[in-house]
Scaffold this motif. Sequence first.
Motif, PDB file in Angstrom:
ATOM      1  N   ALA A 132      50.782  17.871  95.287  1.00 57.48           N
ATOM      2  CA  ALA A 132      49.571  17.221  95.782  1.00 57.48           C
ATOM      3  C   ALA A 132      48.907  16.409  94.686  1.00 57.48           C
ATOM      4  O   ALA A 132      48.144  15.497  94.956  1.00 57.48           O
ATOM      5  N   GLN A 133      49.215  16.745  93.452  1.00 60.04           N
ATOM      6  CA  GLN A 133      48.603  16.009  92.354  1.00 60.04           C
ATOM      7  C   GLN A 133      49.212  14.610  92.305  1.00 60.04           C
ATOM      8  O   GLN A 133      50.427  14.451  92.470  1.00 60.04           O
ATOM      9  N   PRO A 134      48.372  13.609  92.100  1.00 59.24           N
ATOM     10  CA  PRO A 134      48.917  12.266  92.047  1.00 59.24           C
ATOM     11  C   PRO A 134      49.928  12.140  90.919  1.00 59.24           C
ATOM     12  O   PRO A 134      49.579  12.247  89.741  1.00 59.24           O
ATOM     13  N   ALA A 135      51.181  11.990  91.291  1.00 60.79           N
ATOM     14  CA  ALA A 135      52.226  11.949  90.271  1.00 60.79           C
ATOM     15  C   ALA A 135      52.419  10.553  89.711  1.00 60.79           C
ATOM     16  O   ALA A 135      52.945  10.380  88.632  1.00 60.79           O
ATOM     17  N   THR A 174      36.085  20.663  85.917  1.00 59.45           N
ATOM     18  CA  THR A 174      36.090  20.257  84.509  1.00 59.45           C
ATOM     19  C   THR A 174      36.486  21.423  83.608  1.00 59.45           C
ATOM     20  O   THR A 174      37.307  21.284  82.698  1.00 59.45           O
ATOM     21  N   VAL A 175      35.900  22.594  83.891  1.00 62.51           N
ATOM     22  CA  VAL A 175      36.224  23.786  83.100  1.00 62.51           C
ATOM     23  C   VAL A 175      37.718  24.119  83.238  1.00 62.51           C
ATOM     24  O   VAL A 175      38.393  24.451  82.253  1.00 62.51           O
ATOM     25  N   ALA A 176      38.224  23.997  84.490  1.00 55.58           N
ATOM     26  CA  ALA A 176      39.652  24.253  84.719  1.00 55.58           C
ATOM     27  C   ALA A 176      40.495  23.280  83.901  1.00 55.58           C
ATOM     28  O   ALA A 176      41.525  23.669  83.327  1.00 55.58           O
ATOM     29  N   ASP A 221      41.279  14.797  82.534  1.00 54.92           N
ATOM     30  CA  ASP A 221      41.785  14.910  83.902  1.00 54.92           C
ATOM     31  C   ASP A 221      40.910  15.854  84.720  1.00 54.92           C
ATOM     32  O   ASP A 221      40.582  15.572  85.882  1.00 54.92           O
ATOM     33  N   GLY A 222      40.500  16.963  84.099  1.00 51.17           N
ATOM     34  CA  GLY A 222      39.636  17.930  84.780  1.00 51.17           C
ATOM     35  C   GLY A 222      38.313  17.296  85.195  1.00 51.17           C
ATOM     36  O   GLY A 222      37.849  17.470  86.327  1.00 51.17           O
ATOM     37  N   VAL A 235      35.685  13.439  91.374  1.00 50.54           N
ATOM     38  CA  VAL A 235      36.248  13.080  92.687  1.00 50.54           C
ATOM     39  C   VAL A 235      35.945  14.183  93.712  1.00 50.54           C
ATOM     40  O   VAL A 235      35.493  13.909  94.834  1.00 50.54           O
ATOM     41  N   ASP A 236      36.177  15.450  93.309  1.00 54.51           N
ATOM     42  CA  ASP A 236      35.932  16.567  94.235  1.00 54.51           C
ATOM     43  C   ASP A 236      34.454  16.657  94.613  1.00 54.51           C
ATOM     44  O   ASP A 236      34.097  16.907  95.770  1.00 54.51           O
ATOM     45  N   GLY A 237      33.574  16.462  93.625  1.00 55.19           N
ATOM     46  CA  GLY A 237      32.129  16.509  93.883  1.00 55.19           C
ATOM     47  C   GLY A 237      31.710  15.418  94.847  1.00 55.19           C
ATOM     48  O   GLY A 237      30.945  15.664  95.795  1.00 55.19           O
ATOM     49  N   LEU A 238      32.224  14.204  94.617  1.00 57.81           N
ATOM     50  CA  LEU A 238      31.898  13.093  95.518  1.00 57.81           C
ATOM     51  C   LEU A 238      32.472  13.326  96.912  1.00 57.81           C
ATOM     52  O   LEU A 238      31.818  13.017  97.917  1.00 57.81           O
ATOM     53  N   ALA A 239      33.674  13.921  96.962  1.00 58.14           N
ATOM     54  CA  ALA A 239      34.285  14.238  98.264  1.00 58.14           C
ATOM     55  C   ALA A 239      33.424  15.246  99.018  1.00 58.14           C
ATOM     56  O   ALA A 239      33.239  15.146 100.236  1.00 58.14           O
TER      57      ALA A 239
END
Lengths: 116, 299
Positions: free
Chosen positions: B93-96, B253-255, B264-265, B271-275
């Motif tokens: 799922a990660q953008p490769a 970010t911590v992850a 990248d985190g 992106v996740d926050g905006l989603a």
Amino acid sequence: MRSETLKGHLDALILSVVSIGPLHGYAIIEQLRLRSGGAMTLPEGTVYPALHRLEAAGLLSSYWSQTAGRRRRVYELTRRGERELGTRRAEWREFAHAVEAVLSPAEPSGPTAVPA
Amino acid sequence: MTSPYQQQLGRELTAVGIRGALHRRIVAEIDDHLQCDPDALLGEPRALAQQFADVIGSARAKTAAVAAFASLVVAGVVTLVIAVATGGTLRSAQPAGGPLHGPTTLATAAATVAVIALQVALACGLLVALRWLWRRHTGVLPAAEARVIVRRAIVGVGAGITGVAAIATAAVAERHVPGAPSAGPVIGASAVAVVALLASVPSLRAATRVRPLAEGPAGDVVDDLGPLAPAALKNRPWRVALLVAMAIALLATVAGVLQADPYDGAARGIVDGLACLAGFATLGPWLGLWSRRGRELAG
């Protein structure tokens, strides 16, 4: 007694009436009327939805019984219903005691100090 | 023989979605009552049927909430087991980057769907469970709130099924990739999760059939927090959304930092926050997270 006055206490009243033993809807309404000396005459239409609500809440259970050739839905108190009734009774006593204390005519006891 | 009153009550019960055994039971109870007292004050059949619909609709909405949450918990555990056992089937799922071909394209698409769907399922599951927790002792819920609870349950279960099916699809698509986990156990575990989720469908269907009309607001995300909501958040659902989005961004970010890839985190966090905020804005009114009326009241 106005039905609006009873509405807030309907659940406790039904639980209390059913606590004497399994009863069908009509008998519950009759018991409410008899035990209140005729003061509580609820519109019957409000009692049946309340019975279903109490059953959904797990406070009552119900089953069909055959009496004189008629099928009747009979309600009885569950263990949870018994506990709930105990809680409601204790709350009511506390409330009634407090209201009684306020509504009773104050006994004359000499001059009362009024805070400045 | 049935009286005109019973006939009309029967029609009104059908009109509010009460059918089958429950319909027959209510009509039989009222019939019994009228035999005992033909002059009983039962009220208009429509009003009586609506009272039943309000009571039964509320009870079924709460049952649907419990059923959906329980099935989502089972599906969540199974998904977690799959993720741990396979060492991360969802990695694709990660953008490769780069062109995607054949099974890799399908696997990436399926894994992306899985990630999004499982997050929606998690959010809906938590929201439905929270609302049930605070409202479980309420006999009659406002119709709007009952509808929101059922909607969340349906979306949660639907997203869960989609997510689990997507995991299985990703496993099948990657089965020839060297080092990829065996598809068989993943499909088997996914099937268990889907069965668990499908088990809640009868409760959801039953809840959608009844049409309550009780007045009152649907509530918002602050009501989901119940007594846990601090005073500063009362009537401010957008503040809750902002705090949740910030928490998600921080966690990502911590992850990233823990995986020695802080940039990248942080990017994923933003992106996740905006989603999260976008989902809140678009699906919020439908899922009872905020309402325009609530904003007017707060303003």
